[in-house]
Design a protein around this motif. Sequence first.
Motif, PDB file in Angstrom:
ATOM      1  N   SER A  14       0.823  -1.207   0.000  1.00  0.00           N
ATOM      2  CA  SER A  14       0.000   0.000   0.000  1.00  0.00           C
ATOM      3  C   SER A  14       0.856   1.255   0.000  1.00  0.00           C
ATOM      4  N   ILE A  15       0.274   2.306  -0.549  1.00  0.00           N
ATOM      5  CA  ILE A  15       0.801   3.663  -0.477  1.00  0.00           C
ATOM      6  C   ILE A  15      -0.353   4.530   0.010  1.00  0.00           C
ATOM      7  N   TYR A  16      -0.042   5.560   0.787  1.00  0.00           N
ATOM      8  CA  TYR A  16      -1.089   6.395   1.371  1.00  0.00           C
ATOM      9  C   TYR A  16      -0.964   7.836   0.886  1.00  0.00           C
ATOM     10  N   VAL A  17      -2.112   8.463   0.715  1.00  0.00           N
ATOM     11  CA  VAL A  17      -2.163   9.885   0.390  1.00  0.00           C
ATOM     12  C   VAL A  17      -2.956  10.578   1.491  1.00  0.00           C
ATOM     13  N   LEU A  18      -2.329  11.554   2.127  1.00  0.00           N
ATOM     14  CA  LEU A  18      -2.983  12.320   3.183  1.00  0.00           C
ATOM     15  C   LEU A  18      -3.423  13.663   2.615  1.00  0.00           C
ATOM     16  N   SER A  35     -13.303  25.176  -4.041  1.00  0.00           N
ATOM     17  CA  SER A  35     -14.535  24.748  -3.363  1.00  0.00           C
ATOM     18  C   SER A  35     -14.450  23.289  -2.911  1.00  0.00           C
ATOM     19  N   ALA A  36     -13.240  22.805  -2.685  1.00  0.00           N
ATOM     20  CA  ALA A  36     -13.021  21.419  -2.272  1.00  0.00           C
ATOM     21  C   ALA A  36     -12.719  21.373  -0.772  1.00  0.00           C
ATOM     22  N   PRO A  37     -12.997  20.247  -0.115  1.00  0.00           N
ATOM     23  CA  PRO A  37     -12.790  20.174   1.338  1.00  0.00           C
ATOM     24  C   PRO A  37     -11.326  20.172   1.759  1.00  0.00           C
ATOM     25  N   TYR A  38     -10.426  19.724   0.875  1.00  0.00           N
ATOM     26  CA  TYR A  38      -9.006  19.645   1.231  1.00  0.00           C
ATOM     27  C   TYR A  38      -8.170  20.321   0.149  1.00  0.00           C
ATOM     28  N   ASN A  39      -7.081  20.933   0.570  1.00  0.00           N
ATOM     29  CA  ASN A  39      -6.282  21.704  -0.378  1.00  0.00           C
ATOM     30  C   ASN A  39      -4.793  21.379  -0.328  1.00  0.00           C
ATOM     31  N   HIS A  40      -4.424  20.330   0.385  1.00  0.00           N
ATOM     32  CA  HIS A  40      -3.020  19.920   0.431  1.00  0.00           C
ATOM     33  C   HIS A  40      -2.949  18.401   0.382  1.00  0.00           C
ATOM     34  N   ALA A  41      -1.981  17.885  -0.370  1.00  0.00           N
ATOM     35  CA  ALA A  41      -1.807  16.439  -0.510  1.00  0.00           C
ATOM     36  C   ALA A  41      -0.374  16.055  -0.173  1.00  0.00           C
ATOM     37  N   SER A  42      -0.230  14.965   0.560  1.00  0.00           N
ATOM     38  CA  SER A  42       1.084  14.447   0.934  1.00  0.00           C
ATOM     39  C   SER A  42       1.112  12.948   0.678  1.00  0.00           C
ATOM     40  N   LEU A  43       2.299  12.436   0.438  1.00  0.00           N
ATOM     41  CA  LEU A  43       2.491  11.017   0.165  1.00  0.00           C
ATOM     42  C   LEU A  43       3.115  10.353   1.383  1.00  0.00           C
ATOM     43  N   SER A  44       2.576   9.200   1.777  1.00  0.00           N
ATOM     44  CA  SER A  44       3.129   8.465   2.909  1.00  0.00           C
ATOM     45  C   SER A  44       3.304   7.002   2.533  1.00  0.00           C
ATOM     46  N   ARG A  90      -5.907   5.123   1.061  1.00  0.00           N
ATOM     47  CA  ARG A  90      -4.981   4.012   0.828  1.00  0.00           C
ATOM     48  C   ARG A  90      -5.124   3.521  -0.606  1.00  0.00           C
ATOM     49  N   LEU A  91      -3.976   3.270  -1.228  1.00  0.00           N
ATOM     50  CA  LEU A  91      -3.939   2.765  -2.598  1.00  0.00           C
ATOM     51  C   LEU A  91      -3.165   1.455  -2.613  1.00  0.00           C
ATOM     52  N   ASN A  92      -3.788   0.377  -3.062  1.00  0.00           N
ATOM     53  CA  ASN A  92      -3.101  -0.905  -3.177  1.00  0.00           C
ATOM     54  C   ASN A  92      -2.252  -0.922  -4.444  1.00  0.00           C
ATOM     55  N   PHE A 138       3.809  21.761  -7.153  1.00  0.00           N
ATOM     56  CA  PHE A 138       2.926  22.002  -6.018  1.00  0.00           C
ATOM     57  C   PHE A 138       2.530  20.634  -5.480  1.00  0.00           C
ATOM     58  N   CYS A 139       1.839  20.598  -4.354  1.00  0.00           N
ATOM     59  CA  CYS A 139       1.689  19.351  -3.598  1.00  0.00           C
ATOM     60  C   CYS A 139       1.065  18.208  -4.396  1.00  0.00           C
ATOM     61  N   SER A 140      -0.115  18.424  -4.959  1.00  0.00           N
ATOM     62  CA  SER A 140      -0.800  17.335  -5.658  1.00  0.00           C
ATOM     63  C   SER A 140      -0.104  16.980  -6.966  1.00  0.00           C
ATOM     64  N   GLN A 141       0.571  17.939  -7.571  1.00  0.00           N
ATOM     65  CA  GLN A 141       1.371  17.650  -8.762  1.00  0.00           C
ATOM     66  C   GLN A 141       2.492  16.679  -8.411  1.00  0.00           C
ATOM     67  N   PHE A 142       3.164  16.926  -7.291  1.00  0.00           N
ATOM     68  CA  PHE A 142       4.247  16.048  -6.844  1.00  0.00           C
ATOM     69  C   PHE A 142       3.742  14.635  -6.572  1.00  0.00           C
ATOM     70  N   VAL A 143       2.639  14.514  -5.837  1.00  0.00           N
ATOM     71  CA  VAL A 143       2.114  13.191  -5.502  1.00  0.00           C
ATOM     72  C   VAL A 143       1.699  12.452  -6.769  1.00  0.00           C
ATOM     73  N   SER A 144       0.987  13.136  -7.645  1.00  0.00           N
ATOM     74  CA  SER A 144       0.537  12.513  -8.889  1.00  0.00           C
ATOM     75  C   SER A 144       1.706  12.078  -9.758  1.00  0.00           C
ATOM     76  N   GLU A 145       2.706  12.944  -9.892  1.00  0.00           N
ATOM     77  CA  GLU A 145       3.835  12.633 -10.770  1.00  0.00           C
ATOM     78  C   GLU A 145       4.695  11.513 -10.193  1.00  0.00           C
ATOM     79  N   THR A 146       4.830  11.468  -8.873  1.00  0.00           N
ATOM     80  CA  THR A 146       5.576  10.380  -8.241  1.00  0.00           C
ATOM     81  C   THR A 146       4.886   9.043  -8.494  1.00  0.00           C
ATOM     82  N   LEU A 147       3.571   9.018  -8.343  1.00  0.00           N
ATOM     83  CA  LEU A 147       2.825   7.786  -8.610  1.00  0.00           C
ATOM     84  C   LEU A 147       2.910   7.413 -10.088  1.00  0.00           C
TER      85      LEU A 147
END
Length: 212
Positions: A14-18, A35-44, A90-92, A138-147
């Motif tokens: 698994s990999i996690y995104v917070l 207009s979204a509930p969350y505005n920051h993404a991190s990879l764990s 969580r992402l399998n 930026f945060c979600s760009q980094f997480v997306s590109e890493t995946l």
Amino acid sequence: MIEAPEGNEGPRYSIYVLLTDTGTMFTRLIKRFTSAPYNHASLSLDAELNGLYSFGRKHAAKPWSGGFVEEDIYEGTYSYFPGTRCALLRLNVTEEQRAQTIRIIRSFQREKQMYRYNLIGLLGVVMKRGIEPKNAYFCSQFVSETLRSSGISLWEQPSTLVTPDDFYCHTAFELVYEGFLYDYPLLDGTRLVFERSRTVTNTSFQLGGKVV
């Protein structure tokens, strides 16, 4: 698209995104556009959130000073914002995908001084036009590109247009927890009490009494 482990054969990885919302002035500004509930993404790499990786502010009191960051739930920026709300996803993945993700993160760690925050890229998201300066994320760009670089392609659109809400809405992710960050049951309770009490004592000095 994503290649997930099949059936019940072998161990699952698994990999996690917070996803988080600290409620600061900067994040409220972002929410006015998304207009979204969350505005920051991190990879764990673990459910206990012992290691969090993203692009964001390097110092709690300096929201405009950003780059690659290794976030610390207990002593880092989050500790100054105890009302932070979050969603843990969580992402399998396959063993090789997880191993490649680790290799990519290690590369960012070794060369973190060369990276900066892609602030203009946020404007590109609003305009629906990907803007990709060299060595800037930026945060979600980094997480997306890493995946994506790990063989986990979740969207047709480029990583420069992926937002935290895209992770939240994607069916490949399982919602593990949603609520206040410091109510998350897998955090180290003993360390949490100690660090939060110390942070409360120093918050006014560190931030000049202002939450930004």
